[in-house]
Design a protein around this motif. Structure first.
Motif, PDB file in Angstrom:
ATOM      1  N   VAL A  14      21.548  48.497  14.576  1.00  0.00           N
ATOM      2  CA  VAL A  14      20.244  47.960  14.219  1.00  0.00           C
ATOM      3  C   VAL A  14      19.377  47.900  15.471  1.00  0.00           C
ATOM      4  O   VAL A  14      19.878  47.796  16.590  1.00  0.00           O
ATOM      5  CB  VAL A  14      20.334  46.549  13.580  1.00  0.00           C
ATOM      6  CG1 VAL A  14      21.032  46.609  12.236  1.00  0.00           C
ATOM      7  CG2 VAL A  14      21.033  45.559  14.495  1.00  0.00           C
ATOM      8  N   PHE A  15      18.080  47.976  15.268  1.00  0.00           N
ATOM      9  CA  PHE A  15      17.105  47.828  16.338  1.00  0.00           C
ATOM     10  C   PHE A  15      16.418  46.494  16.133  1.00  0.00           C
ATOM     11  O   PHE A  15      16.060  46.137  15.015  1.00  0.00           O
ATOM     12  CB  PHE A  15      16.094  48.975  16.301  1.00  0.00           C
ATOM     13  CG  PHE A  15      16.733  50.307  16.583  1.00  0.00           C
ATOM     14  CD1 PHE A  15      16.877  50.758  17.883  1.00  0.00           C
ATOM     15  CD2 PHE A  15      17.191  51.097  15.545  1.00  0.00           C
ATOM     16  CE1 PHE A  15      17.484  51.982  18.143  1.00  0.00           C
ATOM     17  CE2 PHE A  15      17.795  52.320  15.789  1.00  0.00           C
ATOM     18  CZ  PHE A  15      17.940  52.756  17.101  1.00  0.00           C
ATOM     19  N   TRP A  16      16.233  45.745  17.225  1.00  0.00           N
ATOM     20  CA  TRP A  16      15.708  44.389  17.121  1.00  0.00           C
ATOM     21  C   TRP A  16      14.836  44.071  18.326  1.00  0.00           C
ATOM     22  O   TRP A  16      14.959  44.655  19.386  1.00  0.00           O
ATOM     23  CB  TRP A  16      16.851  43.381  17.015  1.00  0.00           C
ATOM     24  CG  TRP A  16      17.990  43.643  17.948  1.00  0.00           C
ATOM     25  CD1 TRP A  16      19.070  44.444  17.712  1.00  0.00           C
ATOM     26  CD2 TRP A  16      18.154  43.161  19.285  1.00  0.00           C
ATOM     27  NE1 TRP A  16      19.899  44.476  18.817  1.00  0.00           N
ATOM     28  CE2 TRP A  16      19.355  43.691  19.806  1.00  0.00           C
ATOM     29  CE3 TRP A  16      17.407  42.322  20.098  1.00  0.00           C
ATOM     30  CZ2 TRP A  16      19.814  43.420  21.078  1.00  0.00           C
ATOM     31  CZ3 TRP A  16      17.867  42.041  21.383  1.00  0.00           C
ATOM     32  CH2 TRP A  16      19.064  42.594  21.847  1.00  0.00           C
ATOM     33  N   TYR A  31       7.721  48.966  18.398  1.00  0.00           N
ATOM     34  CA  TYR A  31       7.284  47.597  18.668  1.00  0.00           C
ATOM     35  C   TYR A  31       7.693  46.690  17.514  1.00  0.00           C
ATOM     36  O   TYR A  31       7.957  47.142  16.403  1.00  0.00           O
ATOM     37  CB  TYR A  31       5.775  47.527  18.895  1.00  0.00           C
ATOM     38  CG  TYR A  31       4.975  47.876  17.660  1.00  0.00           C
ATOM     39  CD1 TYR A  31       4.522  46.872  16.810  1.00  0.00           C
ATOM     40  CD2 TYR A  31       4.683  49.185  17.331  1.00  0.00           C
ATOM     41  CE1 TYR A  31       3.802  47.176  15.661  1.00  0.00           C
ATOM     42  CE2 TYR A  31       3.977  49.504  16.193  1.00  0.00           C
ATOM     43  CZ  TYR A  31       3.526  48.497  15.365  1.00  0.00           C
ATOM     44  OH  TYR A  31       2.827  48.801  14.225  1.00  0.00           O
ATOM     45  N   CYS A  32       7.718  45.400  17.793  1.00  0.00           N
ATOM     46  CA  CYS A  32       8.055  44.403  16.794  1.00  0.00           C
ATOM     47  C   CYS A  32       6.823  44.116  15.939  1.00  0.00           C
ATOM     48  O   CYS A  32       5.762  43.769  16.468  1.00  0.00           O
ATOM     49  CB  CYS A  32       8.526  43.123  17.482  1.00  0.00           C
ATOM     50  SG  CYS A  32       8.843  41.763  16.340  1.00  0.00           S
ATOM     51  N   ASP A  33       6.967  44.250  14.636  1.00  0.00           N
ATOM     52  CA  ASP A  33       5.856  43.991  13.725  1.00  0.00           C
ATOM     53  C   ASP A  33       5.625  42.498  13.528  1.00  0.00           C
ATOM     54  O   ASP A  33       4.638  42.096  12.944  1.00  0.00           O
ATOM     55  CB  ASP A  33       6.114  44.670  12.383  1.00  0.00           C
ATOM     56  CG  ASP A  33       4.874  44.774  11.524  1.00  0.00           C
ATOM     57  OD1 ASP A  33       3.799  45.077  12.071  1.00  0.00           O
ATOM     58  OD2 ASP A  33       4.977  44.551  10.305  1.00  0.00           O
ATOM     59  N   CYS A  60      11.937  37.986  19.907  1.00  0.00           N
ATOM     60  CA  CYS A  60      12.119  37.082  18.764  1.00  0.00           C
ATOM     61  C   CYS A  60      13.320  37.427  17.884  1.00  0.00           C
ATOM     62  O   CYS A  60      13.594  36.724  16.925  1.00  0.00           O
ATOM     63  CB  CYS A  60      10.846  37.025  17.927  1.00  0.00           C
ATOM     64  SG  CYS A  60      10.483  38.537  17.001  1.00  0.00           S
ATOM     65  N   LEU A  61      14.003  38.521  18.191  1.00  0.00           N
ATOM     66  CA  LEU A  61      15.181  39.008  17.458  1.00  0.00           C
ATOM     67  C   LEU A  61      14.867  39.519  16.057  1.00  0.00           C
ATOM     68  O   LEU A  61      15.756  39.719  15.245  1.00  0.00           O
ATOM     69  CB  LEU A  61      16.283  37.943  17.392  1.00  0.00           C
ATOM     70  CG  LEU A  61      16.870  37.524  18.729  1.00  0.00           C
ATOM     71  CD1 LEU A  61      17.944  36.446  18.532  1.00  0.00           C
ATOM     72  CD2 LEU A  61      17.465  38.711  19.470  1.00  0.00           C
ATOM     73  N   SER A  62      13.602  39.763  15.768  1.00  0.00           N
ATOM     74  CA  SER A  62      13.229  40.316  14.467  1.00  0.00           C
ATOM     75  C   SER A  62      13.796  41.725  14.299  1.00  0.00           C
ATOM     76  O   SER A  62      13.888  42.492  15.267  1.00  0.00           O
ATOM     77  CB  SER A  62      11.703  40.379  14.344  1.00  0.00           C
ATOM     78  OG  SER A  62      11.321  41.054  13.158  1.00  0.00           O
ATOM     79  N   LEU A  63      14.143  42.057  13.076  1.00  0.00           N
ATOM     80  CA  LEU A  63      14.599  43.412  12.749  1.00  0.00           C
ATOM     81  C   LEU A  63      13.437  44.274  12.248  1.00  0.00           C
ATOM     82  O   LEU A  63      13.619  45.448  11.947  1.00  0.00           O
ATOM     83  CB  LEU A  63      15.684  43.364  11.668  1.00  0.00           C
ATOM     84  CG  LEU A  63      16.990  42.701  12.070  1.00  0.00           C
ATOM     85  CD1 LEU A  63      17.919  42.622  10.865  1.00  0.00           C
ATOM     86  CD2 LEU A  63      17.662  43.436  13.210  1.00  0.00           C
ATOM     87  N   ALA A  85       7.205  45.133  22.700  1.00  0.00           N
ATOM     88  CA  ALA A  85       7.695  46.514  22.718  1.00  0.00           C
ATOM     89  C   ALA A  85       9.061  46.631  23.378  1.00  0.00           C
ATOM     90  O   ALA A  85       9.560  47.734  23.572  1.00  0.00           O
ATOM     91  CB  ALA A  85       6.690  47.417  23.429  1.00  0.00           C
ATOM     92  N   ASP A  86       9.675  45.518  23.715  1.00  0.00           N
ATOM     93  CA  ASP A  86      11.008  45.511  24.322  1.00  0.00           C
ATOM     94  C   ASP A  86      12.036  45.436  23.195  1.00  0.00           C
ATOM     95  O   ASP A  86      12.279  44.373  22.625  1.00  0.00           O
ATOM     96  CB  ASP A  86      11.143  44.325  25.271  1.00  0.00           C
ATOM     97  CG  ASP A  86      12.346  44.440  26.193  1.00  0.00           C
ATOM     98  OD1 ASP A  86      13.010  45.504  26.188  1.00  0.00           O
ATOM     99  OD2 ASP A  86      12.613  43.469  26.920  1.00  0.00           O
ATOM    100  N   ILE A  87      12.615  46.574  22.850  1.00  0.00           N
ATOM    101  CA  ILE A  87      13.476  46.700  21.678  1.00  0.00           C
ATOM    102  C   ILE A  87      14.922  46.911  22.105  1.00  0.00           C
ATOM    103  O   ILE A  87      15.197  47.711  22.998  1.00  0.00           O
ATOM    104  CB  ILE A  87      13.021  47.887  20.787  1.00  0.00           C
ATOM    105  CG1 ILE A  87      11.532  47.771  20.448  1.00  0.00           C
ATOM    106  CG2 ILE A  87      13.879  47.998  19.533  1.00  0.00           C
ATOM    107  CD1 ILE A  87      11.132  46.511  19.717  1.00  0.00           C
TER     108      ILE A  87
END
Length: 71
Positions: free
Chosen positions: A15-17, A34-36, A21-24, A41-43
């Motif tokens: 998985v990419f997170w 990037y995190c939506d 914030c640890l969102s998937l 942008a740190d994935i």
């Protein structure tokens, strides 16, 4: 054909997170991931099980517990 109830390899799935914030909920636009949820942008990438352990450590409960009574 595998059964929908066969979760033997589920926790090994990559998985990419979001590292903030640890969102998937990771999006990709013009080659940039990037995190939506928070825009970071740190994935990171790991198995689902590794991610879930980090999530529990940070938030005190499993992600899958959201939506249950009391959360």
């Amino acid at each position: 054909m595998s059964s929908m109830n066969d979760n033997s390899n589920y926790n090994d799935e990559r998985v990419f997170w979001c590292k903030r914030c640890l969102s998937l909920k990771i999006k990709s636009e013009d080659g940039l991931d990037y995190c939506d949820k928070c825009g970071c942008a740190d994935i990171g990438e790991s198995s689902f099980e590794e991610w879930e352990n980090m999530y529990v450590k940070r938030y005190g409960r499993k992600f899958t517990d959201y939506g249950r009574k009391g959360y």
